[in-house]
Design an enzyme around this catalytic site. Sequence first.
Site, PDB file in Angstrom:
ATOM      1  CG  HIS A  12      -1.942  -1.421   9.583  1.00 32.71           C
ATOM      2  ND1 HIS A  12      -3.086  -0.673   9.338  1.00 32.71           N
ATOM      3  CD2 HIS A  12      -1.940  -2.222   8.338  1.00 32.71           C
ATOM      4  CE1 HIS A  12      -3.702  -0.920   8.446  1.00 32.71           C
ATOM      5  NE2 HIS A  12      -3.112  -1.680   7.686  1.00 32.71           N
ATOM      6  CG  HIS A  14      -1.780  -5.658   4.824  1.00 25.33           C
ATOM      7  ND1 HIS A  14      -3.293  -5.961   4.889  1.00 25.33           N
ATOM      8  CD2 HIS A  14      -1.712  -4.380   5.141  1.00 25.33           C
ATOM      9  CE1 HIS A  14      -3.940  -4.803   4.792  1.00 25.33           C
ATOM     10  NE2 HIS A  14      -2.816  -3.859   5.334  1.00 25.33           N
ATOM     11  CE  LYS A  95      -8.033  -1.296   8.914  1.00 29.68           C
ATOM     12  NZ  LYS A  95      -7.083  -1.819   8.296  1.00 29.68           N
ATOM     13  CG  HIS A 132      -8.601   1.938   5.377  1.00 34.91           C
ATOM     14  ND1 HIS A 132      -7.491   1.598   5.001  1.00 34.91           N
ATOM     15  CD2 HIS A 132      -9.147   2.973   4.527  1.00 34.91           C
ATOM     16  CE1 HIS A 132      -7.408   2.150   3.657  1.00 34.91           C
ATOM     17  NE2 HIS A 132      -8.204   3.109   3.673  1.00 34.91           N
ATOM     18  CG  HIS A 166      -3.268   3.363   6.856  1.00 37.93           C
ATOM     19  ND1 HIS A 166      -4.501   4.109   6.855  1.00 37.93           N
ATOM     20  CD2 HIS A 166      -3.800   1.860   6.843  1.00 37.93           C
ATOM     21  CE1 HIS A 166      -5.520   3.337   6.426  1.00 37.93           C
ATOM     22  NE2 HIS A 166      -4.843   2.077   6.333  1.00 37.93           N
ATOM     23  CG  ASP A 238      -1.153  -0.186   5.334  1.00 38.27           C
ATOM     24  OD1 ASP A 238      -1.215  -1.361   5.358  1.00 38.27           O
ATOM     25  OD2 ASP A 238      -1.430   0.888   4.509  1.00 38.27           O
TER      26      ASP A 238
HETATM   27  C1  NCD Z   1      -3.466  -2.374   1.872  1.00 41.12           C
HETATM   28  C2  NCD Z   1      -3.529  -3.968   1.095  1.00 41.12           C
HETATM   29  O1  NCD Z   1      -2.755  -4.183   0.120  1.00 41.12           O
HETATM   30  O2  NCD Z   1      -4.044  -4.981   1.643  1.00 41.12           O
HETATM   31  N1  NCD Z   1      -3.070  -1.478   1.068  1.00 41.12           N
HETATM   32  C3  NCD Z   1      -2.597  -0.148   0.975  1.00 41.12           C
HETATM   33  O3  NCD Z   1      -2.251   0.376   0.058  1.00 41.12           O
HETATM   34  N2  NCD Z   1      -2.504   0.121   2.092  1.00 41.12           N
HETATM   35  C4  NCD Z   1      -4.916  -2.415   2.341  1.00 41.12           C
HETATM   36  C5  NCD Z   1      -4.738  -1.256   3.287  1.00 41.12           C
HETATM   37  O4  NCD Z   1      -4.380  -1.158   4.201  1.00 41.12           O
HETATM   38  O5  NCD Z   1      -5.523  -0.193   2.717  1.00 41.12           O
HETATM   39 ZN    ZN Z   2      -3.265  -1.804   5.730  1.00 40.47          ZN
END
Ligand code: NCD
Ligand code: ZN
Length: 335
Positions: A12, A14, A95, A132, A166, A238
């Site tokens: 996971h 970003h 997702k 999520h 998460h 995450d």
């Molecule tokens: C994530 C993001 O910033 O894209 N933020 C987070 O707090 N985890 C989005 C997510 O996975 O919820």
């Molecule tokens: Zn995330």
Amino acid sequence: MEITLDAPLDMHLHLRDGDMLKLTAPLSADFAGAVVMPNLVPPVAEPAQMTAYAERIAAAMDGREFRAYMTLFFTPMSEAALRAAQQTPGFFALKLYPAGITTNSEGGVADLAQAEPTLRAMEELGIPLLVHGESHGFVLDRESEFLAVYRRLAQRFPKLRICMEHITTAAALRLLDEFENLCATVTLQHLLITLDDVAGGALQPHLFCKPIAKRPEDRDALLQAALGGHPRLFFGSDSAPHPRCKKEACGCAAGVFTAPVALPRLAQLFAENGAADRLQGFVSGHARQWYGLRVPSRRVVLQDVPMPVPAAYRGFGQQVVPMFAGRVLPWSVKA
Ligand code: NCD
Ligand code: ZN
């Protein structure tokens, strides 16, 4: 001491886009690959957008070996559209975000009943569903309130592989043990911190994320499950970089940036708990087994040689603050 891993995966991640992608992609490449989240603006919801994004990721990796497991932002899709997605190189899963639940999720699902035909087709085609899992309730109860939704999905779609993303609570772990079609990811921060670390003293914006860190008993249960080698619990960082000015601000953005520190800190955590031999499963083996992933072999050696963590990573006009900024971690990745 050293721990040798084969093809660690972050289930996971970003990576963002544009200059932030250029900065964070190389910082995420200690891993052999990652499941890449689709919550860009606009979200990655079509195979053509996904292919273009995968190309930008590959360019930002600048020759580094890295397998991007691409996701599409869940929207209702016909079986034909799902088949087309499945045939698109790099595609991994859908997702699902409840509408408005986190960063860039405004176009998410408002009514799950309307998602059911898509879920049925995904089940038949063998496409995993990543979720999520938070309600719109009181912040500490959002995950536990959502467990009823997971339960219903797991019962209604028994062949659908559903990933509870998460997870942050002991209750989510208990649900994992109830249904064999559920798996879960857990982040580094949720194995280490509680709400006290975020807001118990001076507010720590760089530890603020969604879902918010919970109680000590939740953190302890997650840690025991990870160290104990739960076969359906996978590492998913995450790692969610935001520009420093968006974190150190009134209206702090949610997300902890852990990509460059995750493997060293996990090595420390597993080693100090006498579970170094369980790290391979947690960061790769369990997910590979569950999803049937064939990942090119890549040796990553972790060593108990200190890693100074910079106060911020800078480049391409961006600045992002990692977890453990300015501290020295006792483990590092061997070059
Ligand atoms: C994530 C993001 O910033 O894209 N933020 C987070 O707090 N985890 C989005 C997510 O996975 O919820
Ligand atoms: Zn995330």
